[in-house]
Write an enzyme that holds these catalytic residues in place. Sequence first.
Site, mmCIF file in Angstrom:
data_model
loop_
_atom_site.group_PDB
_atom_site.id
_atom_site.type_symbol
_atom_site.label_atom_id
_atom_site.label_comp_id
_atom_site.label_asym_id
_atom_site.label_seq_id
_atom_site.Cartn_x
_atom_site.Cartn_y
_atom_site.Cartn_z
ATOM 1 N N ASP A 80 0.873 -1.164 0.000
ATOM 2 C CA ASP A 80 0.000 0.000 0.000
ATOM 3 C C ASP A 80 0.918 1.225 0.000
ATOM 4 O O ASP A 80 2.127 1.105 0.226
ATOM 5 C CB ASP A 80 -0.899 -0.040 1.240
ATOM 6 C CG ASP A 80 -1.819 1.153 1.344
ATOM 7 O OD1 ASP A 80 -2.254 1.651 0.291
ATOM 8 O OD2 ASP A 80 -2.080 1.607 2.477
ATOM 9 N N ASP A 82 -0.123 4.930 1.323
ATOM 10 C CA ASP A 82 -0.293 5.833 2.461
ATOM 11 C C ASP A 82 -0.004 5.122 3.777
ATOM 12 O O ASP A 82 -0.590 4.083 4.085
ATOM 13 C CB ASP A 82 -1.717 6.396 2.488
ATOM 14 C CG ASP A 82 -1.994 7.261 1.274
ATOM 15 O OD1 ASP A 82 -1.145 8.116 0.950
ATOM 16 O OD2 ASP A 82 -3.051 7.072 0.637
#
Length: 496
Positions: A80, A82
């Site tokens: 991922d 963020d």
Amino acid sequence: MFLCKKLCNKCLLKINGNCLKGLFCRVLYSRHHSTRRLEEAYKLTKTKCQSKKLPRDVNPKAVFACNELDLKEVKVYGFDYDYTLACYKPSLEHLLYNLGRQTLIEQYKYPAEISKLEYKPNFAVRGLHYDIEKGVLLKLDSFLQIQFGTVYRGLTPLSNEEVLNLYKNRIIPIAYVEGHTKNAQLILQESQSKMVQLADLFSVPEMGLLCNVADYFEKNHIDYHPEILFRDIQSSIKNSHPVMHQIVGQNVHDYIESNDKTRPFFDKLVHAGKKLFLVTNSPYHFVNKVQARKPRFFTDVSRPIRVFDEQSGTHIWDRVTKLEKGVIYYEGTVKQMQELTGWRGHQVLYFGDHPYSDLADVTLEHGWRTGAIITELTHEIATLNDPEFKKNANWLQMLTQLIEDHQDCEDPEEQKILAKWMAERDRLRNDIKYVFNKQFGSVFRTYHNPTYFSRRLFRFADIYTSNLTNLLNYSVNHTFYPRRGVMPHEYISYFV
């Protein structure tokens, strides 16, 4: 002093040369003890606690295992963006809060006076639940029990009596918390349950805005609907993300922590022949890689993968029959990705910061291995390593055992002593809670149980750590072994 003569030559429980084994036997297991014996038991337990060496410090850069994970089996690493690859500074929380507050005023016509409500960065912690029916923010443990002292309406804590009047019980029914669907995603839970868990770090400023505005309404006697307030603030924060991306993109160093170990970590994986991919909600111009629109990427059955043309800035309608290095893809599903690549199950290790939208589906539905990046570990472990915290935690354990061993006495004078012990235990528990966060305590624990957040983390993550690059301290062939925990029916250990 009473001596255990048979064991005095080899007993380890000695103070000033005197063996305490027999005294413990007499004091701790006598069914008809006097107040003097209770006092002696307390003193001896305290002395024993003080004589013990404190536990060793926990390494804040360690990787912790919930499930055995052999990295030799991992061929593909997924990430991922963020709070996984990009670790944001506290300034981002202030930015999101301010943008959300501005949107509330300009688009939703909230009172202009709320512009004076400043963000309180240390108010909330991740993993709390908001009751959209009753309008309170609260912390639940892994048994769905409310932790007293962590229920807030706005910025005001509710007393234990107020909490019990509100819920009629300390334990909340699972249907109220999670809805009726099995393994429900957060999006589904919002429409079917009475509570919403705020489980990612973007939700921390959201909780701050929610509590500030609710507090303003309460103090100014303005009637409001808790669910409408939550939905408006949730939408305001969400709608602020495009502006946030633009501001951060123009001022990267003001909002994103630089990490000179990220490139060496990727180089290490590439040199070991590992494949790498990135899946993110953030737009291409912000991340400059991939946009998949989680969690639908992990949950949808049919949604075509599209190619993003960097030069024109548009999405191409061509059918995607294979994934190529350097090409930017948009939308699609994890099922399609697996069909195009042949990547399966334990060959893939995916890292994210959200136990549900990042990790739950890929492990439950697709058998991927998972790693959670939990940035709060840095603060939590620093607190755990503090000598004063260790002393209080050890004494709390031993005092609790002392209370348990003597709680069945019926003499009124003895019960007064027990009441003093209980009051001391309550003070200790609060002291231990406050050092993590004054309002809500640790992200991982209630007073004695794991939090609801911890339960989900341990269920869906094979490993977890504070920063992705902590894996540089381990070889690509390392096996992570979970610690053997003590079950309630197994041996007793006073020390953590």
